[in-house]
Design a protein around this motif. Structure first.
Motif, PDB file in Angstrom:
ATOM      1  N   ALA A 172      17.764   4.205   6.609  1.00  0.00           N
ATOM      2  CA  ALA A 172      17.883   4.025   8.128  1.00  0.00           C
ATOM      3  C   ALA A 172      17.528   5.694   8.586  1.00  0.00           C
ATOM      4  O   ALA A 172      17.380   5.693   9.611  1.00  0.00           O
ATOM      5  CB  ALA A 172      19.272   3.632   8.659  1.00  0.00           C
ATOM      6  N   GLN A 184      11.649   0.619  12.984  1.00  0.00           N
ATOM      7  CA  GLN A 184      13.200   1.181  13.656  1.00  0.00           C
ATOM      8  C   GLN A 184      13.739   0.066  13.977  1.00  0.00           C
ATOM      9  O   GLN A 184      14.677  -0.502  13.179  1.00  0.00           O
ATOM     10  CB  GLN A 184      13.339   2.265  14.219  1.00  0.00           C
ATOM     11  CG  GLN A 184      12.480   3.562  13.736  1.00  0.00           C
ATOM     12  CD  GLN A 184      12.309   4.605  14.676  1.00  0.00           C
ATOM     13  OE1 GLN A 184      13.404   4.255  15.801  1.00  0.00           O
ATOM     14  NE2 GLN A 184      12.235   5.022  14.667  1.00  0.00           N
ATOM     15  N   VAL A 187      15.506  -2.133  10.872  1.00  0.00           N
ATOM     16  CA  VAL A 187      16.590  -1.502   9.943  1.00  0.00           C
ATOM     17  C   VAL A 187      17.545  -1.621  11.541  1.00  0.00           C
ATOM     18  O   VAL A 187      18.726  -1.695  10.854  1.00  0.00           O
ATOM     19  CB  VAL A 187      15.934   0.031   9.856  1.00  0.00           C
ATOM     20  CG1 VAL A 187      17.596   0.403  10.087  1.00  0.00           C
ATOM     21  CG2 VAL A 187      15.091   0.291   8.935  1.00  0.00           C
TER      22      VAL A 187
END
Length: 202
Positions: A172, A184, A187
């Motif tokens: 991350a 992103q 994640v």
């Protein structure tokens, strides 16, 4: 049977500009790893690192890797500071294990499936883990984005899961530093994989 997890689509052909950019990134990363291995930042190490990087890229050309993200300075700084902290803490822990008398540390091989299955993320996560004392990458499965990691001083399944969560936290931080908006999002939305038999202490 459990169906195989979906994988990311193959990398598209690179443009000339993207090819140059990736070469610059590859050389920079190889030189940085070379300097870290020597442990001293000097002109001699930087120049020799450039020579080694040029030879490696000429003799062992890397497959094309599309960099879809962008550099995020503040998350990149957070990643660097946390990485340095992990180096110090892990080095102290390994030193303490070496000094303890009558204690035989147990180890484990832990499988961790990353949430962003790209060559770049797989490589950066694997390299970051291997540079920290106490963990070593044994194998990387590109088809599923899974890292198989040998970890020392693991005494329980709870510690196995703690290490697995730590790897996903590392991923991350890497994606926050250089990832695209889609990476992103993946994640943030991705759940931690459930525990399995792999990773039992030995």
């Amino acid at each position: 049977m459990t169906p195989a997890p979906p994988t990311d689509p193959p990398n598209p052909p690179l443009s000339r500009r993207a090819w140059r950019r990736n070469r610059i990134v590859a050389v920079t990363c190889l030189v940085a790893v070379w300097v870290l291995l020597w442990g001293t930042l000097s002109w001699a190490n930087v120049i020799s690192g450039l020579v080694v990087a040029a030879v490696l890229l000429a003799v062992f050309p890397l497959p094309p890797v599309t960099f879809a993200g962008r550099i995020h300075p503040l998350p990149l700084l957070r990643f660097a500071l946390r990485f340095l902290l992990d180096l110090v803490v892990a080095s102290a822990q390994i030193a303490w294990l070496a000094l303890r008398v009558g204690h035989t540390p147990r180890s484990a091989i832990i499988a961790v499936q990353l949430r962003v299955n790209t060559d770049l993320n797989l490589t950066l996560t694997a390299e970051s883990l291997s540079l920290v004392p106490g963990s070593l990458i044994l194998e990387a499965d590109r088809s599923t984005g899974t890292l198989f990691i040998h970890v020392i001083n693991v005494d329980s399944l709870a510690e196995v899961e703690q290490f697995r969560r730590g790897v996903l936290d590392l991923e991350a931080r890497i994606i926050a530093a250089i990832g695209s908006a889609d990476e992103q999002r993946r994640v943030r939305e991705g759940a931690h994989p459930p525990a399995d038999l792999e990773g039992a202490p030995t």
